[in-house]
Design a protein around this motif. Sequence first.
Motif, PDB file in Angstrom:
ATOM      1  N   CYS A   1      25.827  47.470  -1.189  1.00 15.20           N
ATOM      2  CA  CYS A   1      25.393  47.104  -2.528  1.00 15.20           C
ATOM      3  C   CYS A   1      25.595  45.624  -2.743  1.00 15.20           C
TER       4      CYS A   1
ATOM      5  N   LEU B   1      25.924  42.529  -5.024  1.00 16.85           N
ATOM      6  CA  LEU B   1      26.445  42.531  -6.370  1.00 16.85           C
ATOM      7  C   LEU B   1      25.902  41.403  -7.216  1.00 16.85           C
TER       8      LEU B   1
ATOM      9  N   LEU C   1      20.294  51.153 -13.466  1.00 13.71           N
ATOM     10  CA  LEU C   1      19.987  50.315 -12.312  1.00 13.71           C
ATOM     11  C   LEU C   1      20.387  51.060 -11.040  1.00 13.71           C
ATOM     12  N   ALA C   2      19.579  50.894 -10.006  1.00 13.84           N
ATOM     13  CA  ALA C   2      19.830  51.568  -8.737  1.00 13.84           C
ATOM     14  C   ALA C   2      19.822  50.548  -7.607  1.00 13.84           C
ATOM     15  N   LEU C   3      19.957  51.041  -6.390  1.00 13.57           N
ATOM     16  CA  LEU C   3      19.918  50.178  -5.223  1.00 13.57           C
ATOM     17  C   LEU C   3      18.488  49.986  -4.742  1.00 13.57           C
TER      18      LEU C   3
ATOM     19  N   LEU D   1      21.812  45.723  -5.586  1.00 11.54           N
ATOM     20  CA  LEU D   1      21.732  46.216  -6.954  1.00 11.54           C
ATOM     21  C   LEU D   1      20.528  45.569  -7.626  1.00 11.54           C
TER      22      LEU D   1
ATOM     23  N   TRP E   1      22.727  49.127 -16.420  1.00 15.18           N
ATOM     24  CA  TRP E   1      24.050  49.524 -15.940  1.00 15.18           C
ATOM     25  C   TRP E   1      23.897  50.242 -14.601  1.00 15.18           C
ATOM     26  N   TYR E   2      24.887  50.066 -13.742  1.00 15.22           N
ATOM     27  CA  TYR E   2      24.848  50.667 -12.411  1.00 15.22           C
ATOM     28  C   TYR E   2      25.091  52.163 -12.552  1.00 15.22           C
TER      29      TYR E   2
ATOM     30  N   TYR F   1      34.412  46.149  -7.843  1.00 14.53           N
ATOM     31  CA  TYR F   1      34.293  47.591  -7.647  1.00 14.53           C
ATOM     32  C   TYR F   1      35.597  48.275  -7.284  1.00 14.53           C
TER      33      TYR F   1
END
Length: 203
Positions: free
Chosen positions: A10, A12, A76-78, A84, A95-96, A166
């Motif tokens: 991911c 960032l 939000l996705a990958l 991200l 938002w993740y 994280y």
Amino acid sequence: MRAELTRVCCALALVCAACAPAPSTVVPSPAAAPTTAAPTNAPPGTVGPLPATSAVSPVGLSIPAIGVAVRGLVPLALGPAHELQAPARFADVGWYAAGPAPGDPGPAVIAAHVDSRSGPAPFFRLRELRPGDEIQVERSDGAAARFVVDAVQRYPKNAFPTEAVYGPAPGAALRLITCGGAFDAAARSYRDNVVVYASTRWT
């Protein structure tokens, strides 16, 4: 984070015309909510287990100190490169969705653009926040999660602090991310990321 995402990379940082992605880092699979910090001998670029997600989602964000009042956060996705993804529209805040919801145990991540060709975006003034400033997130279950800013930091995108963002937290934590620093016209992106660390001030 969904159970089938056992180990994913991911980035960032935000991906947009003004925000280029940072190097990929590993976000491990969810587990029980951690109560201690990640061990210092953990492999570089890895973080401790994140709590599993719930059906709750953030629906509003308020940051009075910088005039942010947003309704309707987008998930939000990958992306294809496991980065991200930023909100598709510059006016949106996201938002993740594979991580904890704000107010649940662990570090929730909210990201937005800093600006666009047409002017400021929602997190244009994010860098102005100071310790003690309040952030409130409205949740889909009717609750409101209140956070207090602990620190505001700026990092080069090639030195993004994955573990700090994280990594395990002893309670509900919030990370706000946008771009910052100098704008690289050739690369069409900012060179840094601004990260706001906030918590519910657990004791």
